[in-house]
Design an enzyme around this catalytic site. Structure first.
Site, short mmCIF file in Angstrom:
data_model
loop_
_atom_site.label_atom_id
_atom_site.label_comp_id
_atom_site.label_asym_id
_atom_site.label_seq_id
_atom_site.Cartn_x
_atom_site.Cartn_y
_atom_site.Cartn_z
NE ARG A 1 -23.19 -15.29 -3.33
CZ ARG A 1 -24.06 -15.60 -4.28
NH1 ARG A 1 -23.74 -16.47 -5.22
NH2 ARG A 1 -25.23 -15.03 -4.29
CD GLU B 1 5.78 1.08 2.36
OE1 GLU B 1 5.80 0.44 3.42
OE2 GLU B 1 4.94 1.98 2.11
CE LYS C 1 -4.32 -5.12 5.53
NZ LYS C 1 -3.79 -3.84 6.06
N1 LIG Z 1 -2.88 -4.64 -0.62
C1 LIG Z 1 -1.90 -4.24 0.17
O1 LIG Z 1 -1.51 -4.90 1.11
C2 LIG Z 1 -1.24 -2.92 -0.15
C3 LIG Z 1 -0.06 -2.56 0.49
C4 LIG Z 1 0.54 -1.36 0.15
C5 LIG Z 1 -0.04 -0.55 -0.80
N2 LIG Z 1 -1.20 -0.91 -1.40
C6 LIG Z 1 -1.82 -0.06 -2.44
O2 LIG Z 1 -0.94 -0.01 -3.55
C7 LIG Z 1 -1.15 1.20 -4.24
C8 LIG Z 1 0.18 1.80 -4.58
O3 LIG Z 1 0.91 0.88 -5.38
P1 LIG Z 1 2.01 1.37 -6.41
O4 LIG Z 1 2.97 2.25 -5.73
O5 LIG Z 1 2.51 0.17 -7.12
O6 LIG Z 1 1.18 2.33 -7.36
P2 LIG Z 1 0.58 2.11 -8.83
O7 LIG Z 1 -0.02 0.81 -8.99
O8 LIG Z 1 -0.25 3.31 -9.12
O9 LIG Z 1 1.88 2.19 -9.73
C9 LIG Z 1 2.61 3.40 -9.76
C10 LIG Z 1 2.81 3.85 -11.20
O10 LIG Z 1 3.86 3.08 -11.78
C11 LIG Z 1 3.42 2.51 -12.99
N3 LIG Z 1 4.15 1.25 -13.14
C12 LIG Z 1 4.01 0.15 -12.38
N4 LIG Z 1 4.92 -0.75 -12.76
C13 LIG Z 1 5.64 -0.22 -13.77
C14 LIG Z 1 6.73 -0.66 -14.55
N5 LIG Z 1 7.29 -1.85 -14.36
N6 LIG Z 1 7.17 0.15 -15.52
C15 LIG Z 1 6.63 1.38 -15.71
N7 LIG Z 1 5.62 1.86 -15.00
C16 LIG Z 1 5.13 1.07 -14.02
C17 LIG Z 1 1.94 2.38 -12.85
O11 LIG Z 1 1.32 2.30 -14.10
C18 LIG Z 1 1.60 3.67 -12.11
O12 LIG Z 1 1.53 4.74 -12.97
C19 LIG Z 1 -2.01 2.08 -3.36
O13 LIG Z 1 -3.30 2.12 -3.90
C20 LIG Z 1 -2.01 1.36 -2.03
O14 LIG Z 1 -3.21 1.54 -1.32
C21 LIG Z 1 -1.80 -2.08 -1.10
ZN LIG Z 2 3.05 1.84 2.96
#
Ligand SMILES: NC(=O)c1ccc[n+]([C@@H]2O[C@H](COP(=O)([O-])OP(=O)(O)OC[C@H]3O[C@@H](n4cnc5c(N)ncnc54)[C@H](O)[C@@H]3O)[C@@H](O)[C@H]2O)c1
Ligand SMILES: [Zn+2]
Length: 368
Positions: A124, A188, A146
């Site tokens: 929880r 962003e 989130k």
């Molecule tokens: N919680 C929130 O408020 C919020 C806000 C925006 C997006 N999101 C979510 O975030 C996700 C997208 O995040 P993202 O763009 O980081 O995608 P991701 O986590 O899939 O990372 C993108 C790719 O980059 C790789 N990677 C990450 N850091 C690295 C590094 N330092 N070196 C080499 N490779 C690296 C990862 O392994 C992956 O293959 C979506 O699922 C989205 O819904 C959440």
């Molecule tokens: Zn976005």
């Protein structure tokens, strides 16, 4: 070291931004009283990230007296599923994580959202810490609480609000981030400049190129990350559960989501948001809210980040309209848009007519 505090009625945590801070995480957790009752930590990440950065973190944590177990999950949005969360639960169970144990997410938004959700629900709710490694997770996903996973029928349909206890950002890890991920997240960053922080916008204007990490001076990067974290933290502090102003963060996302879905994700999130911002900017201009000069300044930044400004012809307009129709942002037949009013300010407009949107989409295919 920059510390951006995020204070909510029930939670207070720091967003720490410091090059090469990974080896100091263990001490920072101790200083904040985390893991006092239970030394157990579950570190969740991807194989590549564990290979490159895992030992720095694990050494730091064990050096500070934590007992660390790691879980490596495959990378990619398609693994942001209940199945992956089940694997986190299995690891938590196998390592007997207790109510006062800790989960740590080392990764991009996918790892952060999944680990946060597992932490929100395991026993929880247990504490978790974000160690974001992608630019997107540093400026956006790791901040604000989130958490969630995808349902086969839609993104982020399952989730919970669960704030991390610390966000620990080491900009040096961006050196291994693929270029396309870097550029996508720059959309962003530009978004925060438009909707919230005119100084950030000017800082981006003064930076020669925004398309690759190596063109951005370390002190500029530090300031970009700090300003984005401040923007996100301030917006979350005003409106934690997205009942009002947090929606400003959706600038560029209404049409952006439509394009992302209609392209079947060939256009990634940041690229789609870039096009969405340009088109929202045109709507704002059409409504007399925003000047042509501001629009041109936004276009210039999007170009500098080597992001698209027009909808590719391969993405059919009716598919975008269909995706917009099923989007959460529709309110009673009209579309909700975040429209910029001046550099650093935006407003939420709930009654944009579908006809105007169609008109803007039609000219959205033209290169600019
Ligand atoms: N919680 C929130 O408020 C919020 C806000 C925006 C997006 N999101 C979510 O975030 C996700 C997208 O995040 P993202 O763009 O980081 O995608 P991701 O986590 O899939 O990372 C993108 C790719 O980059 C790789 N990677 C990450 N850091 C690295 C590094 N330092 N070196 C080499 N490779 C690296 C990862 O392994 C992956 O293959 C979506 O699922 C989205 O819904 C959440
Ligand atoms: Zn976005």
């Amino acid at each position: 070291m920059t510390i951006v505090p995020l204070a909510l009625p029930q939670y207070h945590y720091d967003i720490v931004i410091e090059p090469d801070c990974l080896p100091h995480l263990g001490g920072a957790l101790r200083e904040r009283g985390l893991g006092k009752k239970s030394p157990k930590v579950l570190l969740v990440s991807h194989p590549f990230l564990l290979h490159h950065y895992g030992s720095k973190l694990v050494d730091s944590l064990t050096g500070a007296g934590f007992v660390v177990s790691t879980l490596s999950l495959p990378p990619g949005e398609r693994f942001k599923t209940a199945n992956s969360v089940q694997k986190i639960y299995d690891a938590a169970q196998a390592h007997h994580l207790e109510r006062s144990s800790l989960m740590i997410a080392l990764g991009g938004g996918v790892i952060g959202d999944m680990t946060g959700f597992a932490a929100a629900t395991w026993l929880r709710g247990i504490d978790f810490v974000q160690v974001p490694t992608s630019l997107l997770s540093m400026v956006d996903a790791s901040i604000g609480g989130k958490t969630g996973i995808n349902h086969p029928k839609g993104k982020n349909l399952i989730g919970a609000f669960h704030q991390p206890r610390l966000v620990w950002i080491d900009p040096l890890v961006l050196q291994t981030l693929p270029g396309r991920e870097f550029r996508a997240a720059m959309a962003e960053v530009i978004k925060y400049g438009v909707i919230w922080d005119a100084e950030l916008f000017k800082l981006l204007e003064g930076t020669r190129r925004l398309d690759q990490l190596r063109y951005i001076a370390p002190e500029t990067l530090q300031e970009i990350l700090t300003r984005c974290a401040q923007a996100k933290a301030t917006i979350v502090m005003e409106d934690e559960k997205e009942k009002g102003r947090r929606a400003l963060l959706n600038f560029g996302h209404t049409i952006g989501h439509g394009i992302e879905t209609a392209s079947r994700y060939k256009i990634n999130h940041g690229e789609a948001v870039a096009i969405g911002m340009v088109l929202a900017s045109q709507i704002a201009q059409r409504m007399g809210l925003w000047t042509e000069d501001c629009h041109d300044r936004l276009l210039n930044l999007v170009h500098k980040a080597q992001l698209p400004t027009a909808i590719p012809p391969s993405v059919p307009m009716d598919a975008i309209c269909q995706a917009l129709g099923s989007d959460k942002k529709i309110e009673g037949g009209k579309l909700r848009f975040i429209l910029p009013t001046q550099i650093g300010q935006a407003t939420i407009v709930d009654d944009i007519s579908p006809d105007l949107v169609k008109e803007i989409l039609t000219i959205g295919y033209t290169k600019n």
